[in-house]
Design an enzyme around this catalytic site. Structure first.
Site, PDB file in Angstrom:
ATOM      1  N   LEU A  43       0.808  -1.217   0.000  1.00  0.00           N
ATOM      2  CA  LEU A  43       0.000   0.000   0.000  1.00  0.00           C
ATOM      3  C   LEU A  43       0.844   1.271   0.000  1.00  0.00           C
ATOM      4  O   LEU A  43       0.338   2.338  -0.325  1.00  0.00           O
ATOM      5  CB  LEU A  43      -0.922   0.014   1.227  1.00  0.00           C
ATOM      6  CG  LEU A  43      -1.982  -1.087   1.285  1.00  0.00           C
ATOM      7  CD1 LEU A  43      -2.669  -1.087   2.647  1.00  0.00           C
ATOM      8  CD2 LEU A  43      -3.000  -0.904   0.168  1.00  0.00           C
ATOM      9  N   GLU A 196       4.722  13.125   9.175  1.00  0.00           N
ATOM     10  CA  GLU A 196       5.012  11.702   9.339  1.00  0.00           C
ATOM     11  C   GLU A 196       5.663  11.369  10.679  1.00  0.00           C
ATOM     12  O   GLU A 196       6.181  10.278  10.873  1.00  0.00           O
ATOM     13  CB  GLU A 196       5.903  11.227   8.188  1.00  0.00           C
ATOM     14  CG  GLU A 196       5.269  11.407   6.818  1.00  0.00           C
ATOM     15  CD  GLU A 196       4.269  10.304   6.459  1.00  0.00           C
ATOM     16  OE1 GLU A 196       4.579   9.124   6.672  1.00  0.00           O
ATOM     17  OE2 GLU A 196       3.179  10.641   5.949  1.00  0.00           O
ATOM     18  N   HIS A 271      11.237   8.314   4.355  1.00  0.00           N
ATOM     19  CA  HIS A 271      11.397   9.067   5.599  1.00  0.00           C
ATOM     20  C   HIS A 271      12.884   9.328   5.827  1.00  0.00           C
ATOM     21  O   HIS A 271      13.733   8.543   5.397  1.00  0.00           O
ATOM     22  CB  HIS A 271      10.857   8.294   6.803  1.00  0.00           C
ATOM     23  CG  HIS A 271       9.380   8.096   6.805  1.00  0.00           C
ATOM     24  ND1 HIS A 271       8.774   6.890   7.100  1.00  0.00           N
ATOM     25  CD2 HIS A 271       8.372   8.959   6.536  1.00  0.00           C
ATOM     26  CE1 HIS A 271       7.466   7.025   7.021  1.00  0.00           C
ATOM     27  NE2 HIS A 271       7.200   8.257   6.669  1.00  0.00           N
ATOM     28  N   CYS A 392      12.063   2.220  12.672  1.00  0.00           N
ATOM     29  CA  CYS A 392      10.633   2.412  12.407  1.00  0.00           C
ATOM     30  C   CYS A 392       9.785   1.871  13.541  1.00  0.00           C
ATOM     31  O   CYS A 392       8.687   2.377  13.802  1.00  0.00           O
ATOM     32  CB  CYS A 392      10.230   1.704  11.112  1.00  0.00           C
ATOM     33  SG  CYS A 392      10.827   2.501   9.607  1.00  0.00           S
TER      34      CYS A 392
END
Length: 467
Positions: A43, A196, A271, A392
């Site tokens: 996605l 983010e 990121h 992450c």
């Protein structure tokens, strides 16, 4: 250490100038627990690993156990750990808002037949990557002396943009004492205010409890026309970073804003924490990370100097490790940590030791006289295949003793909590999940049962609003 992880000793102690520790103040790594609906849907465009894994079979049980093994290993080394639980999935309210009606099972069935990608987004377990949960500023940096959190709106990606309301509710439940904490709402969910979270934010300081310098990295001005058609678009915008800094009441003289290199974004650096990592007085970054690199490093060093400490910058050149290899190995999506003795540790994904150039670089970094005392490699392949490495999976929160004592939920990590969570995972998680399985109404029941039990384990009564 868990058999799925690998440690390689480096220098016996941290290099000269290792940062000190404040009595009663520590950095707690809140790690995301992979949810029972972890699957590979591809996605996240711009995230190369996620796109490459689309359609393959995932193992939710292994994903959660791999994350727990990392938490346990670091806990045993004296690194403070805590758990952030998965958000309730599937997001049935979101599907109903998109016009799917009926019972819960009927909503799932209609979405699976008519809009399978929307069903996949509703089932997404992406909240496991808690570096995107929020931006966090310690009390020492904020004008009101409280720890500030701003949940990320994650407006760039459909499957993530629905997370922030539940993330804010979770953070307000854990960090509920207004004397110590301020949990803001996410920024308005608009493309031009894309935020983010901590994945684009780094804090430097001589000690965790001392005032520090906060670095925000963005992909550009949302209102500026792109110079040329881009393969991938940025997710973090300058307007959002500046808004978060204002909300947190940061000192402008100790707040630095930098621009992510477009070439890095187009290589799959979605990121900043995929191309740079910092901790206390150290910044490790790739030469391709930033626009106007020299100006940025000079600004950071001057700001840190004014705050009373020297910033140690470790620059990795293209010759030492190519940009493409940096993305594929996730070297920079590592964790830089200090153990209670002040030794610098670097937590990397196992892929780093399987790549020749990356391993050679790590050997130099942790060699005699090098800045890293020890490199710890962990098998996090389930997370890595969906585009998230060690960095992450964690949200860094600096807390003092009083702030820690105010937390009344059972999220602070311990060996008994690890054992209970691991047993819970083995009872409730499937060992194989593909997109077609999301249509199975039995999965819905399995997940509801699991989350209601987790609510009790972590002492978060009422958090999971099921249905």
């Amino acid at each position: 250490m868990d058999k799925t992880s690998h440690a390689r000793p480096g220098a016996a102690a941290a290099g000269a100038g290792a940062p000190g520790h404040d009595a009663g103040v520590r950095e707690v790594n809140f790690d995301g627990l992979a949810g029972p609906t972890h699957h590979f849907a591809g996605l996240a465009s711009g995230n190369v690993a996620s796109m490459q894994s689309a359609g393959s079979a995932a193992n939710p049980r292994q994903a959660a156990l791999q994350g727990l093994a990392k938490m346990l290993a670091l806990h045993r080394r004296g690194v403070a750990q805590a758990v952030l639980p998965p958000l309730a999935r599937p997001n049935l309210a979101w599907l109903r808002a998109l016009g799917f009606a009926g019972t819960d099972a009927e909503v799932i069935g209609h979405a699976g037949r008519q809009e399978p990608r929307l069903l996949s987004a509703a089932y997404s377990a992406s909240s496991m990557w808690t570096a995107n949960a929020a931006t966090v500023s310690p009390a020492a940096d904020c004008a009101d002396g409280r720890v500030h959190f701003t949940p990320a709106n994650l407006s760039a990606k459909l499957h993530r943009a629905s997370e922030h309301a539940d993330t804010a509710r979770l953070l307000r439940r854990i960090f509920h004492d207004a004397r110590h904490f301020a949990v803001h709402d996410a920024l308005p969910c608009a493309a031009s205010l894309g935020d983010e979270g901590a994945a684009n934010h780094t804090r430097f300081a001589p000690r965790h409890g001392a005032p520090g310098v906060e670095l925000f990295v963005d992909g550009g001005d949302a209102f500026a026309a792109p110079a040329a058609p881009a393969r991938f678009a940025p997710r973090q915008f300058a307007q959002a970073s500046r808004a978060v800094a204002r909300l947190h009441r940061l000192d402008p003289s100790r707040t630095i804003h930098a621009r992510q290199a477009q070439a890095a974004i187009e290589a799959g650096v979605f990121h900043n924490d995929v191309i740079a990592v910092g901790h206390l007085d150290t910044l490790l970054y790739h030469a391709a990370a930033f626009e106007q690199e020299g100006l940025l490093i000079d600004s950071l060093q001057r700001a840190c100097g004014a705050a009373g400490f020297a910033l140690h910058c470790i620059r990795v050149s293209e010759a030492e490790l190519s940009l493409d290899d940096a993305v594929s190995t996730y070297l920079f999506n590592s964790q830089l940590l200090c153990d209670p003795a002040g030794r610098r540790l670097m937590v990397v994904p196992a892929e780093c030791l399987e790549h020749g150039a990356c391993r050679r670089y790590l050997d130099r970094l942790a060699g005699a006289g090098g800045p890293i005392a020890e490199v710890l490699a962990f098998d996090l392949r389930e997370s890595m295949r969906n585009g998230g490495g060690p960095a992450c999976l964690r949200l860094r929160v600096v807390l003092d003793d009083a702030q820690l004592a105010s937390l009344d939920s059972r999220v602070l990590f311990s060996e008994p909590l690890h054992d209970e969570l691991a047993a819970w995972v083995r009872r409730h998680y499937r060992d194989r999940l593909v997109a077609d399985d999301l249509r199975d109404p039995r999965l819905l029941d399995e997940v509801h049962s699991a989350l209601l039990e987790l609510e009790g384990i972590l002492r978060l009564p009422g958090f999971y609003a099921i249905g």
